[in-house]
Design a protein around this motif. Structure first.
Motif, PDB file in Angstrom:
ATOM      1  N   LEU A 160     -66.098   6.039   2.404  1.00 20.41           N
ATOM      2  CA  LEU A 160     -66.917   6.214   1.204  1.00 20.41           C
ATOM      3  C   LEU A 160     -67.897   5.056   1.017  1.00 20.41           C
ATOM      4  O   LEU A 160     -69.025   5.267   0.567  1.00 20.41           O
ATOM      5  CB  LEU A 160     -66.029   6.388  -0.025  1.00 20.41           C
ATOM      6  N   GLN A 161     -67.479   3.861   1.357  1.00 25.09           N
ATOM      7  CA  GLN A 161     -68.389   2.720   1.266  1.00 25.09           C
ATOM      8  C   GLN A 161     -69.541   2.870   2.260  1.00 25.09           C
ATOM      9  O   GLN A 161     -70.690   2.557   1.942  1.00 25.09           O
ATOM     10  CB  GLN A 161     -67.640   1.408   1.505  1.00 25.09           C
ATOM     11  N   ARG A 162     -69.226   3.369   3.459  1.00 22.37           N
ATOM     12  CA  ARG A 162     -70.267   3.632   4.444  1.00 22.37           C
ATOM     13  C   ARG A 162     -71.219   4.701   3.935  1.00 22.37           C
ATOM     14  O   ARG A 162     -72.447   4.574   4.039  1.00 22.37           O
ATOM     15  CB  ARG A 162     -69.630   4.078   5.765  1.00 22.37           C
ATOM     16  N   ALA A 163     -70.665   5.761   3.360  1.00 24.37           N
ATOM     17  CA  ALA A 163     -71.487   6.837   2.805  1.00 24.37           C
ATOM     18  C   ALA A 163     -72.359   6.303   1.673  1.00 24.37           C
ATOM     19  O   ALA A 163     -73.529   6.690   1.553  1.00 24.37           O
ATOM     20  CB  ALA A 163     -70.606   7.987   2.304  1.00 24.37           C
ATOM     21  N   ASP A 164     -71.807   5.416   0.867  1.00 27.62           N
ATOM     22  CA  ASP A 164     -72.570   4.807  -0.221  1.00 27.62           C
ATOM     23  C   ASP A 164     -73.768   4.034   0.328  1.00 27.62           C
ATOM     24  O   ASP A 164     -74.882   4.153  -0.183  1.00 27.62           O
ATOM     25  CB  ASP A 164     -71.663   3.882  -1.042  1.00 27.62           C
ATOM     26  N   GLY A 165     -73.545   3.278   1.385  1.00 26.25           N
ATOM     27  CA  GLY A 165     -74.637   2.540   2.015  1.00 26.25           C
ATOM     28  C   GLY A 165     -75.703   3.468   2.569  1.00 26.25           C
ATOM     29  O   GLY A 165     -76.906   3.228   2.416  1.00 26.25           O
ATOM     30  N   HIS A 166     -75.261   4.549   3.211  1.00 23.51           N
ATOM     31  CA  HIS A 166     -76.210   5.531   3.748  1.00 23.51           C
ATOM     32  C   HIS A 166     -76.997   6.196   2.623  1.00 23.51           C
ATOM     33  O   HIS A 166     -78.205   6.403   2.746  1.00 23.51           O
ATOM     34  CB  HIS A 166     -75.492   6.598   4.576  1.00 23.51           C
ATOM     35  N   LEU A 167     -76.324   6.527   1.544  1.00 31.47           N
ATOM     36  CA  LEU A 167     -77.005   7.175   0.418  1.00 31.47           C
ATOM     37  C   LEU A 167     -78.060   6.240  -0.177  1.00 31.47           C
ATOM     38  O   LEU A 167     -79.174   6.668  -0.487  1.00 31.47           O
ATOM     39  CB  LEU A 167     -75.999   7.614  -0.646  1.00 31.47           C
ATOM     40  N   ARG A 168     -77.711   4.976  -0.328  1.00 29.34           N
ATOM     41  CA  ARG A 168     -78.684   4.003  -0.842  1.00 29.34           C
ATOM     42  C   ARG A 168     -79.902   3.929   0.079  1.00 29.34           C
ATOM     43  O   ARG A 168     -81.039   3.840  -0.384  1.00 29.34           O
ATOM     44  CB  ARG A 168     -78.041   2.622  -0.995  1.00 29.34           C
ATOM     45  N   ARG A 169     -79.642   4.007   1.387  1.00 31.11           N
ATOM     46  CA  ARG A 169     -80.739   3.969   2.353  1.00 31.11           C
ATOM     47  C   ARG A 169     -81.606   5.222   2.231  1.00 31.11           C
ATOM     48  O   ARG A 169     -82.836   5.143   2.309  1.00 31.11           O
ATOM     49  CB  ARG A 169     -80.178   3.830   3.774  1.00 31.11           C
ATOM     50  N   VAL A 170     -80.987   6.368   2.020  1.00 27.58           N
ATOM     51  CA  VAL A 170     -81.744   7.608   1.855  1.00 27.58           C
ATOM     52  C   VAL A 170     -82.655   7.512   0.636  1.00 27.58           C
ATOM     53  O   VAL A 170     -83.820   7.920   0.680  1.00 27.58           O
ATOM     54  CB  VAL A 170     -80.809   8.838   1.736  1.00 27.58           C
ATOM     55  N   ILE A 171     -82.153   6.952  -0.437  1.00 29.70           N
ATOM     56  CA  ILE A 171     -82.959   6.790  -1.645  1.00 29.70           C
ATOM     57  C   ILE A 171     -84.164   5.906  -1.339  1.00 29.70           C
ATOM     58  O   ILE A 171     -85.284   6.215  -1.764  1.00 29.70           O
ATOM     59  CB  ILE A 171     -82.090   6.230  -2.802  1.00 29.70           C
ATOM     60  N   GLU A 172     -83.948   4.845  -0.578  1.00 32.44           N
ATOM     61  CA  GLU A 172     -85.066   3.993  -0.166  1.00 32.44           C
ATOM     62  C   GLU A 172     -86.064   4.773   0.688  1.00 32.44           C
ATOM     63  O   GLU A 172     -87.280   4.582   0.573  1.00 32.44           O
ATOM     64  CB  GLU A 172     -84.552   2.791   0.633  1.00 32.44           C
ATOM     65  N   MET A 173     -85.543   5.633   1.555  1.00 33.89           N
ATOM     66  CA  MET A 173     -86.401   6.429   2.444  1.00 33.89           C
ATOM     67  C   MET A 173     -87.331   7.336   1.638  1.00 33.89           C
ATOM     68  O   MET A 173     -88.474   7.558   2.032  1.00 33.89           O
ATOM     69  CB  MET A 173     -85.550   7.252   3.418  1.00 33.89           C
ATOM     70  N   PHE A 174     -86.844   7.856   0.515  1.00 37.00           N
ATOM     71  CA  PHE A 174     -87.700   8.668  -0.354  1.00 37.00           C
ATOM     72  C   PHE A 174     -88.883   7.836  -0.837  1.00 37.00           C
ATOM     73  O   PHE A 174     -90.023   8.296  -0.835  1.00 37.00           O
ATOM     74  CB  PHE A 174     -86.922   9.211  -1.558  1.00 37.00           C
ATOM     75  N   GLY A 175     -88.591   6.610  -1.247  1.00 38.04           N
ATOM     76  CA  GLY A 175     -89.640   5.710  -1.723  1.00 38.04           C
ATOM     77  C   GLY A 175     -90.635   5.342  -0.630  1.00 38.04           C
ATOM     78  O   GLY A 175     -91.794   5.036  -0.910  1.00 38.04           O
ATOM     79  N   GLU A 176     -90.174   5.363   0.614  1.00 35.71           N
ATOM     80  CA  GLU A 176     -91.035   5.041   1.752  1.00 35.71           C
ATOM     81  C   GLU A 176     -91.876   6.229   2.204  1.00 35.71           C
ATOM     82  O   GLU A 176     -92.706   6.096   3.095  1.00 35.71           O
ATOM     83  CB  GLU A 176     -90.178   4.561   2.935  1.00 35.71           C
ATOM     84  N   GLY A 177     -91.600   7.393   1.607  1.00 31.08           N
ATOM     85  CA  GLY A 177     -92.344   8.587   1.987  1.00 31.08           C
ATOM     86  C   GLY A 177     -91.965   9.137   3.344  1.00 31.08           C
ATOM     87  O   GLY A 177     -92.798   9.725   4.037  1.00 31.08           O
ATOM     88  N   ARG A 178     -90.700   8.985   3.721  1.00 27.37           N
ATOM     89  CA  ARG A 178     -90.231   9.472   5.027  1.00 27.37           C
ATOM     90  C   ARG A 178     -90.299  10.995   5.075  1.00 27.37           C
ATOM     91  O   ARG A 178     -90.331  11.671   4.041  1.00 27.37           O
ATOM     92  CB  ARG A 178     -88.801   9.003   5.281  1.00 27.37           C
ATOM     93  N   SER A 179     -90.275  11.518   6.270  1.00 28.95           N
ATOM     94  CA  SER A 179     -90.407  12.973   6.447  1.00 28.95           C
ATOM     95  C   SER A 179     -89.190  13.702   5.888  1.00 28.95           C
ATOM     96  O   SER A 179     -88.086  13.158   5.824  1.00 28.95           O
ATOM     97  CB  SER A 179     -90.567  13.314   7.930  1.00 28.95           C
ATOM     98  N   CYS A 180     -89.427  14.943   5.512  1.00 24.50           N
ATOM     99  CA  CYS A 180     -88.335  15.773   4.986  1.00 24.50           C
ATOM    100  C   CYS A 180     -87.240  15.965   6.031  1.00 24.50           C
ATOM    101  O   CYS A 180     -86.062  16.022   5.696  1.00 24.50           O
ATOM    102  CB  CYS A 180     -88.882  17.129   4.540  1.00 24.50           C
TER     103      CYS A 180
END
Length: 92
Positions: A17-37
């Motif tokens: 779950l901690q790993r998933a939390d880190g990945h989720l935080r990264r995904v949120i950052e990716m949205f801000g970076e305008g990454r592809s769908c």
């Protein structure tokens, strides 16, 4: 909390779950970076899979240990064990 107990699998579940939390935080950052769908969907799928695996492990552990012990040990009536199994199985 109804039961204060820790199973052998709990530390591994927490790590997942901690790993998933880190990945989720990264995904949120990716949205801000305008990454592809496609990139976003792929990463969200990985987060979802990690959480699903943690849940599956928890439920299987509960069935294998808690319900088995309750069903075969003194105390809980069969109806109570069955009710608990029905309650947790809705999360599968």
């Amino acid at each position: 909390m109804a039961h204060d107990h820790i199973h052998e699998t709990h530390p591994d579940i927490v790590k997942r779950l901690q790993r998933a939390d880190g990945h989720l935080r990264r995904v949120i950052e990716m949205f801000g970076e305008g990454r592809s769908c496609l990139d976003l969907a792929q990463q969200l799928h990985a987060v979802e899979k990690a959480i699903s695996e943690a849940k599956r492990t928890l439920i299987h552990d509960h069935v294998d240990h808690c319900l088995d012990a309750a069903a075969n040990g003194p105390g809980k009536a069969t109806k109570a064990v069955l009710a608990e199994f029905k309650a947790i199985s809705k999360y599968l």
